[in-house]
Write an enzyme that holds these catalytic residues in place. Structure first.
Site, PDB file in Angstrom:
ATOM      1  N   ASP A 116      69.166  15.404  52.522  1.00  0.00           N
ATOM      2  CA  ASP A 116      68.853  15.440  53.951  1.00  0.00           C
ATOM      3  C   ASP A 116      68.552  16.874  54.371  1.00  0.00           C
ATOM      4  OD1 ASP A 116      69.211  13.664  56.591  1.00  0.00           O
ATOM      5  OD2 ASP A 116      69.976  15.680  57.005  1.00  0.00           O
ATOM      6  N   GLU A 159      64.174  12.534  57.888  1.00  0.00           N
ATOM      7  CA  GLU A 159      64.274  13.691  56.989  1.00  0.00           C
ATOM      8  C   GLU A 159      65.146  13.405  55.777  1.00  0.00           C
ATOM      9  OE1 GLU A 159      67.505  14.406  60.157  1.00  0.00           O
ATOM     10  OE2 GLU A 159      65.606  13.328  59.946  1.00  0.00           O
TER      11      GLU A 159
END
Length: 251
Positions: A116, A159
């Site tokens: 992430d 993301e």
């Protein structure tokens, strides 16, 4: 029998082959009937043979070329649609559904990690969404460069990316995760004269094919959360000292 036509060279080659068959077949049939069956002298039979030769020669090439070009176009369209259905349009990584399907289909154990981007909302707010998109593209490329053909790289959403390493034991997976983290940390970019640092947090866990993929994702996600709590830009669980020393010794 399925006909695969994917290049212009194949279109031309098959057009020539079809034309040859289209011309040869009637010439042989007409010549055989006129000369062999009816006993027409060769000189008199030449007119019929010439007609059997030239008519297909004029008709077959353009029809074959057009038909084969349409088949080629259909194959290209199907390939593009198939690629679009399997890959994320922004980053080129496998999309979530196809990535998870590939992991489910793998019969052996392996390791799975969730990556992430740290402070991604801040990146979008500070540098703009175009810069955020470029960060995701750079990240996907960097991860794929590290993983290569040894594993799968997919975008889970936003993301968040995932990596699956088939048959990789936990120690190898942690070293791979650390290599990914370092590769991303070295990226960086400059937007409007300002440096944009890129880092990621990673949660890494083993995957047992006898368990639902959702169970593995939850474990990896919990470790990712722990990495965020530990200050970000790190891998959880931490790479054991013995593993790091073994890797350094190999290098």
């Amino acid at each position: 029998m399925r006909l695969f036509v994917t290049t212009r060279k194949q279109v031309l080659r098959y057009t020539a082959l079809i034309t040859l068959i289209a011309v040869a077949a009637p010439v042989l049939v007409v010549g055989g009937v006129l000369i062999g069956v009816l006993g027409v002298p060769l000189g008199a039979a030449m007119l019929g043979i010439a007609i059997a030769f030239f008519i297909p020669l004029l008709i077959a090439p353009p029809i074959a070329y057009m038909a084969l070009s349409i088949i080629r176009l259909l194959h290209e369209t199907i390939a593009r649609v198939d690629d679009h259905m399997r890959h994320d349009g922004l980053t080129g990584a496998l999309n979530r559904s196809h990535f998870l399907d590939r992991v489910r289909a793998w019969p052996d154990a392996g390791s799975l990690m969730i990556c992430d981007v740290d402070h991604f909302k801040r990146i979008n707010d500070t540098f703009g969404h175009a810069a955020g998109d470029e960060v995701l593209r750079m990240l996907a490329h960097a991860v794929q460069e590290v993983v290569g053909t040894r594993g799968l790289v997919g975008r889970l959403g936003g993301e968040e990316f995932a990596v699956f390493l088939p048959q990789a034991d936990p120690d190898i997976a942690l070293l791979e995760a650390e290599s990914i983290r370092l590769a991303v940390e070295m990226l960086g970019m400059v937007v409007d004269g300002r440096r944009l640092a890129i880092t990621i947090s990673i949660g890494c866990t083993s995957h047992n094919p006898s368990l639902p993929i959702g169970t593995t994702l939850k474990r990896a996600d919990a470790l990712l959360y722990e990495a965020k709590q530990q200050g970000r830009n790190c891998v959880m669980p931490r790479v054991p000292q013995r593993v790091a020393e073994r890797d350094q010794a190999r290098a």
